[in-house]
Scaffold this active site. Structure first.
Site, mmCIF file in Angstrom:
data_model
loop_
_atom_site.group_PDB
_atom_site.id
_atom_site.type_symbol
_atom_site.label_atom_id
_atom_site.label_comp_id
_atom_site.label_asym_id
_atom_site.label_seq_id
_atom_site.Cartn_x
_atom_site.Cartn_y
_atom_site.Cartn_z
ATOM 1 N N GLU B 225 0.896 -1.158 0.000
ATOM 2 C CA GLU B 225 0.000 0.000 0.000
ATOM 3 C C GLU B 225 0.928 1.200 0.000
ATOM 4 O O GLU B 225 1.712 1.372 0.925
ATOM 5 C CB GLU B 225 -0.869 -0.086 1.253
ATOM 6 C CG GLU B 225 -2.014 0.860 1.250
ATOM 7 C CD GLU B 225 -1.926 1.753 2.438
ATOM 8 O OE1 GLU B 225 -1.376 2.879 2.270
ATOM 9 O OE2 GLU B 225 -2.394 1.369 3.511
ATOM 10 N N CYS B 262 -2.118 7.743 4.871
ATOM 11 C CA CYS B 262 -2.177 7.299 3.477
ATOM 12 C C CYS B 262 -3.484 7.761 2.833
ATOM 13 O O CYS B 262 -3.611 7.766 1.611
ATOM 14 C CB CYS B 262 -2.016 5.792 3.361
ATOM 15 S SG CYS B 262 -2.689 4.877 4.738
#
Lengths: 483, 483
Positions: B225, B262
């Site tokens: 990720e 994120c």
């Protein structure tokens, strides 16, 4: 002539944005049009596919049945609808410290897929084979690269798909038939609009596509089903009782379709007490098998060069040597080796495409544990034993599970069932993605990815996720399965 | 000192063969021991994690709650048991032309997993973060590479896991804590026993591991990720009504945790009619935000160099410039750009880790369609609109779905819910595998692969697949969901 690849992919992308949004009813109807279309042309299709592949009409008839069955399986699957893994977590505005949002998730198609046809299944793994139909069922357009070994068969089937698109008022960009060689195939995989690749064939071919796809600016998944020698491990007690019938069914599986199946059992492990007797039986069975034409000359050539290579190896004792080299027909062969020698060199794990196998003679169960540790990833492993002796080999069974996608306790690996529970995909190098299958209902999952909607108004939610569950599908709601 | 990596992986492999076979009850109990262990040390853990990460204790307290909650979620998930996708197709010995075998399929753990800790979540994405716990829940051992930004925190949590293993009489090889830098991380990914990799961090880091893993002799999946700018697209009518509150919640999300999430919303699209007003509101909100220490000096340095780079760009008008460069603290910044200019250069899609965003001014919905086409893959996209105007933008919504893993219609992307329906993973470059999530229950699926058993005797079948369904789980039997 092929349209330019840019044009093809742009059409596919436009078609995708439309196709992903139509109802499952309409998608299922389109798939059923294909099934009807295939049945309508079967009198032309069967002799054509047979002549292009050298496979007998009986085999092609069976393959057509399987292919049509697969198309209907996927039509039913998407109509039933639960495959999208609809998952709903309701909001809780009162939750502290922060209110809980409403989140709903389902699977959505990933986009245009490049599918490569396989030479050994001109129908079931080709133009409208398992890869194409599972991608279309998921809602993805397909750019199909025909296998040059059966161009006319491929064109004929492509026409069926194109007509089904017309009949269903769907854009032609949903399926494009492309012809060409290796460079064209590589260009397709490199195209930025491609979102995934499905391939069935050799290790060299599959691995090359995997490397290209991983090295793109945007890496994409490659579902390549490549090479597998599908070991069969036999235990003593069952051999005591069923030696003859097991030898018969082994030889039948080994030589089926001239040995040109990805599930061909290329390794058989025999305890030394049965070595001689089993070898005799297999030899006499093999002597009964007529030589059979292979898919094309290139494959026959590879078969004989592999045999030539192994005939130089001093570790091998030949129970049956293939007769004189033929330009196209293969003759079955079987070489014996001790498990001690077999363990020393992984060359003896190499797939030889055709009716050839190693019979590996083992001393005891400890040697089998070592074999299980050294085995490379396989599509299938079979272990033949009485229930009692299987119980005595639980560690072996546990180790074997780490090396395959399907573990058989009876029967032979060839003849892959198309159903919900089938797993046709195993650890590398048998495939490039052990988490996927290329046969059976779950094959559809390769071409979908999850998307979650947070606090989406009911009027905008996909039917699979709206409160009233208009599709009547199984869903996980607040952690519980419900319909 | 680290044991040699060979020793570590061999221990993990041995532990795996044992761990995969123990009951789910025992696995769940082990996970719950970890949860209790974490709660027991919270008075030491919270200040330590806070001091090593520069994150306030309040945030770490919340993160610990989430981490413990995640561990219990997975304990419950495996105890409930349906996640293994048990699928049974019964035999039909009478079928013609060939009898139908009995085939049963479920998910099985793939083997030892290498997990990399993230600097921005010293607990929830680190030692016993979502990656580790979902791998352990699946039945896989974990080799955990600690993030060098919070070594003491990591060691403390590792001790909790090791103690939970002892209490549960499980081998220590199930979890190994490894420290080191980039070379050690790369060695771990290269080790032949490793079966998958989970990573949360920068694009450069994630992509490098992906490349290494794809180029191994046996390629393995990398669930990285990586980077996402989480665009928010605002429509007119909702701004008319809620301009002020939307500006407030936008700034709160952008500057939360010094922008080090994120899911930080680094792009916001504003229609030109609201450009001035929105900019004013955001500016005055940003002026209220105190500068906050970043995770470490390296991150602060990168933040300021990115800002310096963009300050040279003539296309940008600065609504809020960050104040003087600080060795560790970040100051929020916002730059305005027309969507015309934004579309011309993908540099404006680059993630700047920290409290910085582009406010992109668009003329009309046609420009948004172009934006949606050009956007790179994202973890999240938010579209803020009244229900009516959303209805008028269905094509836009359809296009945006192709670019993200989660689509929000209200609220902000930060604050990722841990639940069954969460999807935290999107098209490349936001992750290397859009078919997976790193947050929520489905994260477990990354570490399992299907295996099918053909004609396996009942006495040998895993409980999930035996006729009596002793686990009481949901299964698909002959194509129908049943319990």
């Amino acid at each position: 002539m092929n349209k330019t690849f840019d044009t093809i992919f742009e059409q596919a992308q436009r078609a995708f944005l439309m196709y992903k949004s139509i109802s499952v009813k309409k998608k299922a109807q389109f798939l059923r049009e294909i099934a009807i279309g295939l049945e309508n042309i079967k009198d032309n299709l069967i002799p054509l596919a047979s002549s292009e592949s050298n496979l007998p009409e009986g085999r092609i008839t069976g393959e057509l049945g399987r292919t049509v069955g697969q198309v209907r399986l996927f039509a039913n699957l998407i109509e039933e609808g639960s495959w999208v893994e609809a998952t709903i977590d309701h909001a809780d505005p009162e939750r502290s410290p922060a209110p809980k949002p409403d989140i709903r998730r389902h699977l959505t198609p990933i986009g245009p897929i490049v599918v490569f046809g396989a030479s050994n299944f001109p129908l079931a793994f080709s133009t409208i084979g398992g890869d194409t139909v599972s991608a279309l069922a998921a809602g993805c357009p397909v750019i199909y690269k025909a296998h040059p070994a059966h161009p006319e068969t491929s064109r004929l089937v492509a026409k069926v798909i194109e007509e089904a698109l017309s009949k269903s008022d769907l854009p032609q960009g949903i399926f494009t038939h492309v012809e060409g060689g290796i460079p064209e195939g590589q260009e397709l995989v490199k195209h930025p609009i491609a979102k995934a690749v499905a391939f069935t064939g050799s290790h060299v071919g599959g691995k090359a596509l995997f490397d290209i796809a991983s090295q793109r600016e945007e890496p994409i998944p490659v579902f390549a089903e490549m090479s597998s020698v599908n070991p069969i491990i036999t235990l003593k007690n069952i051999l005591k009782r069923e030696l003859e019938s097991l030898a018969k069914s082994y030889v039948a599986s080994l030589t089926l379709g001239a040995g040109q199946f990805c599930t061909n059992p290329g390794l058989i492990f025999i305890p030394e007490t049965f070595e001689k007797e089993f070898a005799e039986l297999v030899k006499s069975e093999l002597n009964e098998v007529a030589s059979a034409p292979m898919l094309h000359e290139g494959i026959a050539k590879s078969y004989y060069s592999a045999l030539e290579y192994f005939q130089e190896r001093p570790e091998l004792e030949w129970i049956k040597v293939s007769g004189k080299k033929d330009m196209i027909k293969s003759q079955p062969a079987l070489a014996k080796i001790s498990s001690e020698d077999w363990l020393k060199d992984s060359t003896f794990q190499q797939e030889v495409f055709g009716p050839f196998a190693f019979m590996i003679v083992y001393k005891d169960e400890n040697e089998l544990l070592e074999v299980a540790t050294k085995l490379k990833g396989q599509l299938t492993i079979s272990i033949w034993g009485d229930e009692n002796e299987l119980q005595e080999n639980l560690i072996l069974i546990s180790l074997l599970q780490e090396k395959c996608g399907r573990l058989l306790f009876k029967g032979v690996p060839t003849g892959v069932e198309v159903g919900h529970a089938m797993q046709h995909g195993g650890p590398y190098p048998s495939t490039t993605d052990s988490r996927s299958t290329s046969v059976g209902a779950y094959a559809i999952k390769r071409f979908a990815r999850p998307i979650a909607f947070q606090d989406m108004p009911q009027s905008l939610l996909p039917e699979a996720l709206s409160d009233s569950n208009p599709l009547g599908i199984w869903r996980m709601v607040n952690g519980e399965f419900k319909k």
